[in-house]
Design a protein around this motif. Structure first.
Motif, PDB file in Angstrom:
ATOM      1  N   LYS A 216      -5.169   1.819   0.189  1.00 27.98           N
ATOM      2  CA  LYS A 216      -4.567   0.523   0.375  1.00 27.98           C
ATOM      3  C   LYS A 216      -4.626  -0.234  -1.035  1.00 27.98           C
ATOM      4  O   LYS A 216      -5.111  -0.286  -1.967  1.00 27.98           O
ATOM      5  CB  LYS A 216      -5.710  -0.221   1.070  1.00 27.98           C
ATOM      6  N   TYR A 217      -3.722  -1.359  -1.036  1.00 30.45           N
ATOM      7  CA  TYR A 217      -3.828  -2.188  -2.261  1.00 30.45           C
ATOM      8  C   TYR A 217      -3.278  -1.488  -3.452  1.00 30.45           C
ATOM      9  O   TYR A 217      -3.483  -1.717  -4.721  1.00 30.45           O
ATOM     10  CB  TYR A 217      -4.864  -3.041  -2.591  1.00 30.45           C
TER      11      TYR A 217
ATOM     12  N   VAL B 245      -3.057   8.829  -6.703  1.00 30.69           N
ATOM     13  CA  VAL B 245      -1.626   8.683  -6.348  1.00 30.69           C
ATOM     14  C   VAL B 245      -0.574   9.108  -7.647  1.00 30.69           C
ATOM     15  O   VAL B 245       0.359   9.518  -7.341  1.00 30.69           O
ATOM     16  CB  VAL B 245      -1.300   7.113  -6.190  1.00 30.69           C
ATOM     17  N   ALA B 246      -1.253   8.709  -8.709  1.00 30.17           N
ATOM     18  CA  ALA B 246      -0.526   9.278  -9.979  1.00 30.17           C
ATOM     19  C   ALA B 246      -0.440  10.681 -10.057  1.00 30.17           C
ATOM     20  O   ALA B 246       0.669  11.113 -10.577  1.00 30.17           O
ATOM     21  CB  ALA B 246      -1.069   8.355 -11.103  1.00 30.17           C
ATOM     22  N   ILE B 247      -1.431  11.335  -9.865  1.00 32.76           N
ATOM     23  CA  ILE B 247      -1.561  12.867  -9.949  1.00 32.76           C
ATOM     24  C   ILE B 247      -0.430  13.349  -8.791  1.00 32.76           C
ATOM     25  O   ILE B 247       0.245  14.264  -9.168  1.00 32.76           O
ATOM     26  CB  ILE B 247      -2.768  13.274  -9.722  1.00 32.76           C
ATOM     27  N   ASN B 248      -0.369  12.801  -7.647  1.00 31.38           N
ATOM     28  CA  ASN B 248       0.369  13.412  -6.687  1.00 31.38           C
ATOM     29  C   ASN B 248       1.862  12.954  -6.991  1.00 31.38           C
ATOM     30  O   ASN B 248       2.649  13.730  -6.419  1.00 31.38           O
ATOM     31  CB  ASN B 248      -0.157  12.798  -5.299  1.00 31.38           C
ATOM     32  N   HIS B 249       2.159  11.922  -7.556  1.00 31.56           N
ATOM     33  CA  HIS B 249       3.446  11.619  -7.971  1.00 31.56           C
ATOM     34  C   HIS B 249       3.995  12.689  -9.094  1.00 31.56           C
ATOM     35  O   HIS B 249       5.021  13.201  -8.832  1.00 31.56           O
ATOM     36  CB  HIS B 249       3.544   9.831  -8.460  1.00 31.56           C
TER      37      HIS B 249
ATOM     38  N   SER C  54       0.779  -1.067   0.066  1.00 35.27           N
ATOM     39  CA  SER C  54       0.121  -0.075  -0.054  1.00 35.27           C
ATOM     40  C   SER C  54       0.842   1.319   0.022  1.00 35.27           C
ATOM     41  O   SER C  54       1.973   1.322   0.423  1.00 35.27           O
ATOM     42  CB  SER C  54      -0.805  -0.071   1.300  1.00 35.27           C
ATOM     43  N   THR C  55       0.312   2.547  -0.372  1.00 36.69           N
ATOM     44  CA  THR C  55       1.068   3.694  -0.474  1.00 36.69           C
ATOM     45  C   THR C  55       0.067   4.558   0.588  1.00 36.69           C
ATOM     46  O   THR C  55      -0.817   4.971   0.032  1.00 36.69           O
ATOM     47  CB  THR C  55       0.981   4.214  -1.933  1.00 36.69           C
TER      48      THR C  55
ATOM     49  N   ASN D  20      -8.550   0.391  -5.894  1.00 36.71           N
ATOM     50  CA  ASN D  20      -9.607   1.271  -6.330  1.00 36.71           C
ATOM     51  C   ASN D  20      -8.831   2.142  -7.231  1.00 36.71           C
ATOM     52  O   ASN D  20      -7.835   2.688  -7.024  1.00 36.71           O
ATOM     53  CB  ASN D  20     -10.046   2.184  -4.980  1.00 36.71           C
ATOM     54  N   TRP D  21      -9.196   1.946  -8.346  1.00 40.77           N
ATOM     55  CA  TRP D  21      -8.764   2.718  -9.727  1.00 40.77           C
ATOM     56  C   TRP D  21      -8.707   4.012  -9.481  1.00 40.77           C
ATOM     57  O   TRP D  21      -8.026   5.173 -10.018  1.00 40.77           O
ATOM     58  CB  TRP D  21      -9.355   2.458 -11.001  1.00 40.77           C
TER      59      TRP D  21
END
Length: 695
Positions: free
Chosen positions: A70-71, A106-110, A65-66, A99-100
Motif C-alpha cells: 500500500k501507498y 518493490v525496487a528489488i523485484n523490479h 499502490s503496487t 513503508n520504506w
C-alpha cells in the motif's frame, strides 16, 4: 537475441508522504523539497551525460499502490531518463505514509522480474526518506532481503538523513545494515548537491590509435597513441526537432523533407541527367570545375603512418611553434614488451640529450599529412612520448615589438622586490585556510571545469524545462569560478598599494565614437527654422558650458598630427622620451600604411630629423639604424628607397658635433643594411632549404 548492455541501472525511492512534509526551523526547506531538488538534479545529470544509464522511480506515501504494498507506486519503470520524468514529479507531499522497507522490496523485484532483454553492469537503489514512518521490519525479514540484494549485486545508498548520528530510531539501524552489507554510501543533501553542482563528461574508455613508429628504412616499433587532451564542442551531436505551431511541442520523429536539384543559371532549367553535371569548388566568387581526370593529379599522402624525420634540440621547439587541437601520449603496443621497453628507452634518451623528434603523421588513408613534435614524458607513474602538432612556415606570424633597453623602461631594485612580494602573495597553492579546507589550492590543474561549457549545459536543461521563457544569466556557482579567492585578495592588497606608490600610473580613458542618427525625411519637413520676424524671446535659452583647455591637453605623440603633438610637448617632456614617442608614431604610420602613400610619413620624419639635428642626434641615429634593419628583414625596399631619395639618412658629425657618425661611417652602415638579406641567404645550406621537398 543478445541482451542490451547498460552501464548502470538506478532506482530512486522518493518519499512523498506526510512524514517528510514538515519544514525545518527558521524557514528552512522541508525534507520533501530537498529530496525533490536532489531527484531532479540526478535525473538531469544522467540526461546531460548521455551515458548508457537506465533510471526508475518509486514513490513512497503515494495514493496509488503496487500489488499488496500500500501507498507505494512505481512512478517510472527502468528506462532511459527523460525530461518528462522531471516535469511529472509531484509538486506537493501526500497525506499518506509509505513503508520504506516495502518500497525497497518493490525496487528489488523490479530489477529482478520487470526488466527483460537488458543486462546491467551495475545496479543501484537510492533511498530518500527521513525514517519517521516506522517499517516494523523483523530481523529475519531483514536478513532474507539483504541476502536477496547481495545475490542480485545491488548497491543500497541512503541520501538525506544522518544514519550514523546520535538517534534512537531503529529503522536507521536497519538502514545501516543495508548500506554496510552492500558497500553502499550515505550522504546529506548538502553534500550531494555540492557533488552535483557541475555537469561532468561521460566516462569513456580510451580508444588507441595503433600504428608503427618508423625510424629509418628498417626500424618499426608497434605503438599506440592515446588522446590526452582535445578541444571538443560541449555537445557533439544535436538531435533536430520540428516544433508544431499548434501544440507548441517539438517532435523528433517528424522532419522537413528536402530535395536537391541542379538548376542551369542561364535559362533556369532543372538538369536531370547526371552526365551533364561536373563537380567544382568555389574559389572566392569563381567556380573552378573539377572533373574525374583531375583526380589523378591529386596529392596522395599514402597509408597510415608515423615516420620520424629527424631530431632537433628542444630549445628550437618554442610554444609559438605548437598548434593542433590536442595532445596525445604514445606508448608501446599493449602486450608487446619489446615495444614498450624500446619506447621507454627512446624517451629516456631524448630527455637525457635534450632532443625532440620531428615526425610526419598520416592518421588514415587519404588524410592530409601533418608534422608533429615527439617529446619525452617522464612521470612518476609512466614514461612515454607525447605528440603535439607544429606549425608550417606559412602559419608563423612574426611580430615586431619596440625595444625595451631604454633607461626610461628600467626598474629599480625596490620596484622589482615589490613585484616579487606581489607574486608570493598571489600564490594559488595557498589560496584557502588549512583549518577550514582540506585542499588549499585554487584552480587546480585537470580539476577545473569550463564555465562556458557549464553555462551551455545549464541553458540546454533550462530550455528543456521552460521552452517559452528566455534563458537566465549564469548562476552564481559558475560566476564564482571567475572571482579571485578572498584570501588571495586580502594578502595582495598591501603589495598592490606599494606598487601604486612606486610607479607613476596614468588612467587611460577609452574614447568612444558618438553615433549620429540620420534624420527622417518626413521629420525634416515638419521642422521649421524660426525667422527674424518671429518673437525670439519665447524661445528657451540654453546655457552652454565653456570648454576647459586642460581637457584637450595632449599627453602623447599620436598618429593624427605628430608634428603638432611633438611641438606642444616640447615644453614639459624630456627630449629623449619625446623622441621615443615620435619614433613609435612614425613606425605605426609606416607599418599601418595601406594605400602606399608615404608623404605624411616623410614630412613627420623630416621634422623629427631637424629637431634632432638642433638638439641631440643620438636618438635619431639609433632609431634609424633599427628601423632600417627591420625594413630589410621585412623586405620593404620601396620604403628604404624613399628614405634615400628624400636624403633622410644619419645625422653626421658635420651637422652636429654630438654625432658620432662621419661620412665614411654612414656609407658603411648603409652598405651593411643593403647587403644583410643576401649574406644571410648565402650562409644557409642548400640541403636545409630542400629538406622538406619530399614531404
Amino acid at each position: 537475441m543478445a541482451p542490451i548492455k547498460i552501464d548502470q541501472g538506478t532506482i530512486v525511492i522518493f518519499d512523498i508522504g506526510k512524514n517528510v512534509s514538515e519544514s525545518g526551523e527558521k524557514g528552512e526547506k522541508s525534507f520533501f523539497e530537498k529530496s525533490r531538488e536532489c531527484v531532479s538534479r540526478i535525473i538531469e545529470r544522467k540526461i546531460i551525460s548521455q551515458g548508457k544509464n537506465y533510471l526508475g522511480l518509486v514513490l513512497l506515501g503515494s495514493k496509488k499502490s503496487t500489488g499488496d504494498f500500500k501507498y507505494i507506486e512505481v512512478f517510472s519503470e527502468l528506462q532511459a531518463p527523460t525530461w518528462q520524468i522531471i516535469r511529472q514529479l509531484p509538486e506537493k507531499p501526500c497525506k499518506a505514509k509509505g513503508n520504506w522497507f516495502d518500497g525497497l522490496i518493490v525496487a528489488i523485484n523490479h530489477f529482478k522480474n520487470e526488466v527483460s532483454g537488458v543486462k546491467f553492469i551495475n545496479k543501484q537503489i537510492i533511498l530518500m526518506t527521513n525514517f519517521d514512518a516506522p517499517s516494523y521490519a523483523e530481523d529475519e525479514e531483514v536478513t532474507k532481503v539483504l541476502a536477496g540484494i547481495n545475490e542480485e549485486g545491488i548497491e543500497i545508498d541512503v541520501f538525506g538523513p544522518d544514519i550514523y548520528g546520535d538517534n534512537k530510531n531503529n529503522d536507521m539501524d536497519i538502514a545501516k545494515q543495508f548500506v554496510e552489507g552492500t558497500n553502499g554510501t550515505t550522504a546529506s543533501f548538502d553534500y550531494i548537491m555540492r557533488y552535483l553542482l557541475f555537469h561532468k563528461k561521460k566516462a569513456t574508455n580510451p580508444i588507441p590509435w595503433n600504428v608503427d613508429l618508423s625510424l629509418g628504412p628498417n626500424i618499426k616499433i608497434p605503438v599506440s597513441a592515446y588522446i590526452r587532451l582535445k578541444d571538443e564542442p560541449v555537445v557533439k551531436n544535436w538531435l533536430k526537432g520540428i516544433k508544431d505551431p499548434v501544440t507548441n511541442t517539438a517532435s523528433t520523429t517528424q522532419g522537413i523533407m528536402k530535395n536537391k536539384v541542379f538548376v542551369n543559371s542561364e535559362d533556369q532549367t532543372v538538369i536531370d541527367s547526371s552526365t551533364d553535371i561536373i563537380k567544382g569548388y568555389c574559389y572566392g566568387q569563381e567556380v573552378i570545375p573539377f572533373s574525374e581526370c583531375d583526380k589523378s593529379m591529386l596529392y596522395e599522402s599514402g597509408a597510415k603512418s608515423l615516420t620520424v624525420y629527424g631530431f632537433t634540440s628542444s630549445s628550437n621547439i618554442n610554444w609559438q611553434c605548437l598548434n593542433g587541437d590536442g595532445l596525445s601520449y604514445v606508448f608501446g603496443r599493449k602486450g608487446d614488451k619489446k615495444a614498450q621497453y624500446t619506447i621507454r628507452c627512446l624517451a629516456e634518451c631524448l630527455h637525457e640529450l635534450n632532443l625532440t623528434g620531428i615526425v610526419r603523421r598520416v592518421y588514415n588513408n587519404g588524410n592530409a599529412p601533418r608534422m608533429y613534435a615527439l617529446m619525452p614524458v617522464l612521470d612518476a607513474k609512466y614514461i612515454c612520448l607525447s605528440l603535439v602538432g607544429i606549425c608550417y612556415k606559412e602559419d608563423l606570424k612574426n611580430i615586431a615589438f619596440p625595444p625595451t633597453h631604454f633607461k626610461k623602461l628600467s626598474c629599480t631594485t625596490e620596484q622589482v622586490d615589490a613585484f616579487k612580494s606581489l607574486i608570493q602573495a598571489m600564490d594559488l597553492t595557498k589560496a584557502y585556510d588549512e583549518a577550514e579546507f582540506d585542499d588549499t589550492e585554487a584552480y587546480p590543474i585537470a580539476e577545473m571545469v569550463s564555465p562556458s561549457a557549464q553555462y551551455v549545459l545549464d541553458c540546454i536543461s533550462y530550455r528543456a524545462m521552460n521552452p517559452s521563457k528566455p534563458l537566465p544569466p549564469p548562476r552564481e556557482d559558475i560566476m564564482m569560478l571567475f572571482k579571485i579567492p578572498p584570501l588571495i585578495r586580502k594578502r595582495a592588497q598591501d603589495s598592490m598599494e606599494k606598487l601604486k606608490s612606486l610607479f607613476d600610473l596614468r588612467r587611460i580613458e577609452v574614447k568612444t565614437r558618438k553615433k549620429t542618427t540620420e534624420m527622417d525625411v518626413d521629420d525634416a519637413q515638419h521642422s521649421v527654422v524660426p525667422t527674424k520676424s518671429e518673437n525670439m524671446e519665447d524661445v528657451p535659452k540654453i546655457q552652454l558650458s565653456v570648454i576647459d583647455n586642460n581637457i584637450l591637453k595632449v599627453e602623447r605623440v599620436g598618429t593624427v598630427d605628430p608634428i603638432k603633438d611633438f611641438e606642444s610637448l616640447k615644453e614639459w617632456k624630456p627630449f629623449k622620451e619625446l623622441c621615443f614617442e615620435m619614433s613609435e608614431a612614425i613606425e605605426q604610420l609606416i607599418y599601418g600604411n595601406i594605400d602606399g602613400n608615404f608623404e605624411k610619413v616623410m614630412k613627420v620624419l623630416m621634422h623629427f630629423r631637424q629637431a634632432c639635428v638642433a638638439s641631440d642626434p643620438t636618438c635619431y641615429n639609433n632609431w634609424l639604424r633599427e628601423i632600417k634593419t627591420e625594413l630589410n628583414e621585412r623586405k620593404k625596399m620601396s620604403i628604404l628607397n624613399i628614405f634615400h631619395d628624400k636624403n633622410l639618412n644619419f645625422i653626421i658629425k658635420a651637422e652636429n658635433d654630438k654625432s658620432t657618425v662621419t661620412n665614411s661611417d654612414e656609407d658603411s652602415q648603409l652598405y651593411e643594411n643593403d647587403t644583410m638579406p643576401n649574406m644571410t641567404e648565402v650562409s644557409i645550406s642548400t640541403q636545409i632549404n630542400s629538406m622538406f621537398d619530399d614531404i
